[in-house]
Design an enzyme around this catalytic site. Structure first.
Site, PDB file in Angstrom:
ATOM      1  N   ARG A 172     -10.273  -8.163 -10.675  1.00 17.17           N
ATOM      2  CA  ARG A 172      -9.986  -9.441 -10.009  1.00 17.17           C
ATOM      3  C   ARG A 172     -10.832  -9.496  -8.742  1.00 17.17           C
ATOM      4  O   ARG A 172     -10.689  -8.626  -7.885  1.00 17.17           O
ATOM      5  CB  ARG A 172      -8.505  -9.528  -9.642  1.00 17.17           C
ATOM      6  CG  ARG A 172      -7.549  -9.624 -10.820  1.00 17.17           C
ATOM      7  CD  ARG A 172      -6.116  -9.754 -10.315  1.00 17.17           C
ATOM      8  NE  ARG A 172      -5.193 -10.180 -11.335  1.00 17.17           N
ATOM      9  CZ  ARG A 172      -4.312  -9.373 -11.943  1.00 17.17           C
ATOM     10  NH1 ARG A 172      -4.245  -8.108 -11.618  1.00 17.17           N
ATOM     11  NH2 ARG A 172      -3.494  -9.854 -12.861  1.00 17.17           N
ATOM     12  N   GLU A 231      -5.621 -17.933 -21.566  1.00 18.74           N
ATOM     13  CA  GLU A 231      -4.397 -17.947 -20.764  1.00 18.74           C
ATOM     14  C   GLU A 231      -3.824 -19.354 -20.628  1.00 18.74           C
ATOM     15  O   GLU A 231      -2.904 -19.589 -19.857  1.00 18.74           O
ATOM     16  CB  GLU A 231      -4.628 -17.287 -19.406  1.00 18.74           C
ATOM     17  CG  GLU A 231      -5.826 -17.782 -18.633  1.00 18.74           C
ATOM     18  CD  GLU A 231      -6.041 -17.011 -17.318  1.00 18.74           C
ATOM     19  OE1 GLU A 231      -5.139 -16.302 -16.856  1.00 18.74           O
ATOM     20  OE2 GLU A 231      -7.131 -17.165 -16.745  1.00 18.74           O
ATOM     21  N   HIS A 235       0.834  -1.203   0.000  1.00 14.33           N
ATOM     22  CA  HIS A 235       0.000   0.000   0.000  1.00 14.33           C
ATOM     23  C   HIS A 235       0.867   1.250   0.000  1.00 14.33           C
ATOM     24  O   HIS A 235       0.515   2.272  -0.586  1.00 14.33           O
ATOM     25  CB  HIS A 235      -0.931  -0.003   1.218  1.00 14.33           C
ATOM     26  CG  HIS A 235      -2.262  -0.608   0.908  1.00 14.33           C
ATOM     27  ND1 HIS A 235      -2.952  -1.366   1.806  1.00 14.33           N
ATOM     28  CD2 HIS A 235      -3.004  -0.581  -0.209  1.00 14.33           C
ATOM     29  CE1 HIS A 235      -4.085  -1.771   1.252  1.00 14.33           C
ATOM     30  NE2 HIS A 235      -4.134  -1.303   0.026  1.00 14.33           N
ATOM     31  N   ARG A 261     -14.083 -10.441 -13.676  1.00 14.21           N
ATOM     32  CA  ARG A 261     -13.615 -11.817 -13.841  1.00 14.21           C
ATOM     33  C   ARG A 261     -14.154 -12.655 -12.694  1.00 14.21           C
ATOM     34  O   ARG A 261     -14.029 -12.269 -11.532  1.00 14.21           O
ATOM     35  CB  ARG A 261     -12.084 -11.860 -13.830  1.00 14.21           C
ATOM     36  CG  ARG A 261     -11.574 -13.284 -13.959  1.00 14.21           C
ATOM     37  CD  ARG A 261     -10.078 -13.324 -14.028  1.00 14.21           C
ATOM     38  NE  ARG A 261      -9.471 -13.119 -12.716  1.00 14.21           N
ATOM     39  CZ  ARG A 261      -8.158 -13.111 -12.516  1.00 14.21           C
ATOM     40  NH1 ARG A 261      -7.332 -13.255 -13.538  1.00 14.21           N
ATOM     41  NH2 ARG A 261      -7.671 -12.932 -11.313  1.00 14.21           N
ATOM     42  N   ASN A 276       0.124 -13.410 -18.269  1.00 18.83           N
ATOM     43  CA  ASN A 276       0.881 -13.876 -17.095  1.00 18.83           C
ATOM     44  C   ASN A 276       0.832 -15.400 -17.042  1.00 18.83           C
ATOM     45  O   ASN A 276       1.842 -16.070 -16.829  1.00 18.83           O
ATOM     46  CB  ASN A 276       0.295 -13.296 -15.804  1.00 18.83           C
ATOM     47  CG  ASN A 276       0.183 -11.781 -15.853  1.00 18.83           C
ATOM     48  OD1 ASN A 276       0.818 -11.159 -16.692  1.00 18.83           O
ATOM     49  ND2 ASN A 276      -0.620 -11.208 -14.990  1.00 18.83           N
ATOM     50  N   ASP A 277      -0.367 -15.935 -17.234  1.00 22.20           N
ATOM     51  CA  ASP A 277      -0.495 -17.391 -17.229  1.00 22.20           C
ATOM     52  C   ASP A 277      -0.155 -18.004 -18.574  1.00 22.20           C
ATOM     53  O   ASP A 277       0.443 -19.076 -18.633  1.00 22.20           O
ATOM     54  CB  ASP A 277      -1.910 -17.797 -16.800  1.00 22.20           C
ATOM     55  CG  ASP A 277      -2.063 -17.754 -15.295  1.00 22.20           C
ATOM     56  OD1 ASP A 277      -1.167 -18.284 -14.604  1.00 22.20           O
ATOM     57  OD2 ASP A 277      -3.036 -17.175 -14.806  1.00 22.20           O
ATOM     58  N   ARG A 285       5.487 -18.934 -12.663  1.00 22.59           N
ATOM     59  CA  ARG A 285       5.595 -17.475 -12.567  1.00 22.59           C
ATOM     60  C   ARG A 285       6.016 -17.003 -11.177  1.00 22.59           C
ATOM     61  O   ARG A 285       6.350 -15.834 -10.992  1.00 22.59           O
ATOM     62  CB  ARG A 285       4.284 -16.802 -13.036  1.00 22.59           C
ATOM     63  CG  ARG A 285       3.060 -17.173 -12.248  1.00 22.59           C
ATOM     64  CD  ARG A 285       1.791 -16.720 -12.958  1.00 22.59           C
ATOM     65  NE  ARG A 285       1.300 -15.454 -12.463  1.00 22.59           N
ATOM     66  CZ  ARG A 285       0.055 -15.028 -12.640  1.00 22.59           C
ATOM     67  NH1 ARG A 285      -0.820 -15.741 -13.323  1.00 22.59           N
ATOM     68  NH2 ARG A 285      -0.335 -13.882 -12.160  1.00 22.59           N
ATOM     69  N   CYS A 316      -5.102  -8.449 -20.874  1.00 24.99           N
ATOM     70  CA  CYS A 316      -5.107  -7.901 -19.514  1.00 24.99           C
ATOM     71  C   CYS A 316      -3.938  -8.418 -18.683  1.00 24.99           C
ATOM     72  O   CYS A 316      -3.834  -8.120 -17.504  1.00 24.99           O
ATOM     73  CB  CYS A 316      -6.437  -8.170 -18.812  1.00 24.99           C
ATOM     74  SG  CYS A 316      -6.775  -9.916 -18.593  1.00 24.99           S
TER      75      CYS A 316
HETATM   76  C1  PEP Z   1      -3.036 -13.346 -16.460  1.00 21.45           C
HETATM   77  O1  PEP Z   1      -2.869 -14.543 -16.208  1.00 21.45           O
HETATM   78  O2  PEP Z   1      -2.392 -12.733 -17.343  1.00 21.45           O
HETATM   79  C2  PEP Z   1      -4.006 -12.555 -15.690  1.00 21.45           C
HETATM   80  C3  PEP Z   1      -4.315 -11.319 -16.036  1.00 21.45           C
HETATM   81  O3  PEP Z   1      -4.575 -13.130 -14.616  1.00 21.45           O
HETATM   82  P1  PEP Z   1      -3.842 -13.329 -13.195  1.00 21.45           P
HETATM   83  O4  PEP Z   1      -2.533 -12.562 -13.237  1.00 21.45           O
HETATM   84  O5  PEP Z   1      -4.798 -12.806 -12.190  1.00 21.45           O
HETATM   85  O6  PEP Z   1      -3.658 -14.814 -13.144  1.00 21.45           O
HETATM   86 MG    MG Z   2      -4.320 -15.616 -15.019  1.00 17.54          MG
END
Ligand code: PEP
Ligand code: MG
Length: 591
Positions: A307, A442, A200, A343, A465-466, A476, A513
């Site tokens: 999220r 993803e 924060h 989501r 990301n995934d 990750r 995203c």
């Molecule tokens: C992703 O996987 O790119 C994503 C946006 O979801 P999270 O990072 O919440 O898994």
């Molecule tokens: Mg994800």
């Protein structure tokens, strides 16, 4: 992270860039060492007194935060009062308060020792959380615990208000209650031993525009009050006693950055439109309803990823339909007329927050996660979907299912959603009958069948990301393989291209995203591939806008065809960097 000696006296420290900007000034070493307390056994007769002392310290802590809240309410940080509210809420948290009282009573421990044990136990639960933002909330618990402890042992803390003149704050750690009091004209920037990008304190520093570097490990041992220090909050570097060359170099960088920052500010109200008239929608990723305002402040239009895991955190019971509804309605109302992509729950086998629902799994990333969990726990899923559907009354909400791996899962998820719609209709509840349903792409299997999925959804949002994690088989969370996490890997680029082609052929909107969307260097590639929406961490919005407004769509398309021919990520990166440098040298220097 660590030190590098460049010259005899100059010392450099590397940590995490928490809030961008460069400051040069005199250091002020703030006393923020942790209170050291011993855990002691107490006699039965003292139990009542210890419990009373503990409760009193909790009350005093609450009063202190309320006073601070009133003061801040009139100043610059007033839109961040919710952070103090989070801390006040923690002072009422059952795990924290009742847990400590229980340890005093049943473990016969002194109040300070019992509190320390309680915080450690809560911390252990947080450590298991995969999501970085949520995991970082452990820090809030520790800071609140530290405040109670100080009040228990009567240790007054030096306040930022005690500082005279301009200063760069150097501290072991800073609580949001410190940061929120910072006056930009006095506090030039700060650097701390601990902390992360998503604490924060870091979030606040970014929105107050105070440059900061965190996670420097032992900066407090190396700096004295009065030393000349440079804090580079972009790269997370601190230089102590810089030599002349470094000093002049940073002075130049600082001037350039300030000029650039002003330009970004000017962009805020302008659309993310390329010089040849192609508009990209830039949106924010949020975890909390309070963050919506910051998206607009940074020139974003709507929320491309909300999220929803936060609703499940820190609780011993599941969120009710009303809690879901209230949170989503708040976000939908605040974002209107722009859209909000909600989501559905993405918890995994290694995340906590859903009491009793998880077994320990050997490979949680490949286990009962996200939509898989929801389809096996229909009650939880339906409760959330009812909350979302009821919050669609402004007609600006979209639903997105995470971790879809194939058509059967999509069919099943839609079936549950249809059941919910039927039930709500029968009850006479109002909702958006034309709500748009999308999937996150993803998992590589979803990317490979993007053409099949595209026929059955209203939009795609790529979660890089995934997608990168599963495509390149890189955990990750694992720092040992982090160097292999490469968005420009040819395998990743081919999947992205495939997804983009499928979306184009089916004529459905294409979003991204994942973190890749917020990286300015990749913006031209994504533009060229045809991503019409990019949703990102909020501070990145103006940077990506700057690139979009500088690059012609046609040039971006040509860049993509060049990049797609490169056999390695290194070559692909060189290609993008050369493209940016040739066209926008001053912009490329900042990326
Ligand atoms: C992703 O996987 O790119 C994503 C946006 O979801 P999270 O990072 O919440 O898994
Ligand atoms: Mg994800």
């Amino acid at each position: 992270m660590g030190t590098e000696n460049t010259q005899l006296q100059e010392k450099r420290f590397r940590g995490i860039g928490a809030s961008p900007g460069i400051v040069i000034g005199r250091a002020y070493l703030l006393d923020r060492k942790k209170v050291v307390v011993a855990t002691q056994r107490i006699e039965e007769v003292s139990v009542k007194e210890e419990v009373a002392r503990f409760r009193k310290s909790v009350d005093v802590s609450k009063e202190q935060l309320e006073v601070l809240k009133k003061r801040i309410g009139k100043g610059l940080g007033k839109s961040h009062i919710y952070i103090l509210d989070t801390h006040i809420m923690l002072l009422e948290d059952k795990l924290m308060v009742d847990g400590t009282v229980k340890r005093i009573k049943e473990g016969r421990l002194n109040a300070a020792g019992a509190l320390k044990e309680t915080i450690a136990a809560i911390g252990q639960k947080f450590d298991l959380i995969e999501d970085e933002y949520l995991r970082e909330r452990k820090h809030d618990v520790e800071q609140v615990g530290e405040r109670i402890l100080r009040n228990l042992v009567g240790h007054r803390q030096e306040s930022l208000a005690d500082i005279k003149g301009e200063a760069v704050i150097i501290a072991h750690d800073l609580a949001p209650s410190d940061t929120i009091q910072m006056r930009k004209d006095r506090i030039l920037g700060f650097a701390t031993d601990v902390g992360s990008k998503t604490s924060h304190t870091a979030i606040l520093a970014r929105s107050l525009g105070i440059p900061a570097a965190v996670g420097l490990e032992r900066i407090t041992e190396e700096v004295k009050t009065g030393d000349v220090v440079i804090v580079d909050g972009i790269h997370g570097v601190v230089v102590v006693d810089p030599d002349e060359e470094t000093f002049l170099d940073y002075l130049k960088k600082q001037r350039r950055y300030k000029y650039f920052e002003q330009e970004l500010e000017n962009l805020k109200s302008l659309p993310a439109e390329t010089p040849d008239g192609y508009v990209v929608s830039l949106q924010g990723n949020i975890e909390l309803p309070e963050e919506v305002a910051s998206v607009a402040d940074h020139g974003g239009t709507g929320i491309g990823l909300y999220r929803t895991e936060f609703l499940f955190m820190n609780k011993t019971t599941l969120p009710t339909e009303e809690e879901h509804y209230a949170a989503y309605l708040r976000v939908a109302r605040a974002a209107a007329p722009h859209e909000v992509v909600i989501r559905t729950l993405d918890v995994g086998g290694d995340k906590i927050g859903i009491p009793g629902e998880f077994e320990k799994e050997a490979n949680p990333a490949l286990g009962l996660r996200a939509i898989r969990f929801c389809l096996q726990n229909r009650d939880i899923f339906k409760t959330q979907l009812r909350g979302i559907m009821r919050a669609t009354i402004f007609n600006n909400v979209k639903i997105m299912f995470p971790m879809i791996s194939g058509l059967p899962e999509l069919h099943e998820a839609k079936k549950v959603l249809n059941e919910v719609r039927g039930e709500l209709a029968a009850e006479g509840a109002a909702f958006d009958a034309h709500i748009k349903i999308g999937v996150m792409i993803e998992i590589p299997s979803a990317a490979m069948i993007a053409d099949l999925l595209a026929r059955e959804v209203d939009f795609f949002s790529v979660g890089t990301n995934d997608l990168i994690q599963y495509t390149l088989a890189i955990d990750r969370q694992n720092e040992h393989v982090a160097y292999m996490y490469e968005p420009l890997d040819p395998a990743v680029l081919r999947l992205l291209q495939r997804i983009a082609d499928a979306a184009r052929e089916a004529n459905i909107p294409l979003s991204m995203c994942g973190e890749m969307a917020g990286e300015p260097l990749y913006a031209a590639i994504l533009l060229g591939m045809g991503f019409g929406n990019l949703s990102m961490n909020i501070p990145s919005i103006p940077w990506v806008k700057k690139v979009i407004r500088s690059v012609r769509r046609q040039d971006a398309v040509e860049l993509v065809s060049l990049v797609m021919q490169q056999p390695t990520a290194v070559r692909a990166r060189q290609t993008v960097e050369t493209f940016m440098q040739e066209r926008f040298p001053e912009l490329a220097a900042e990326l």
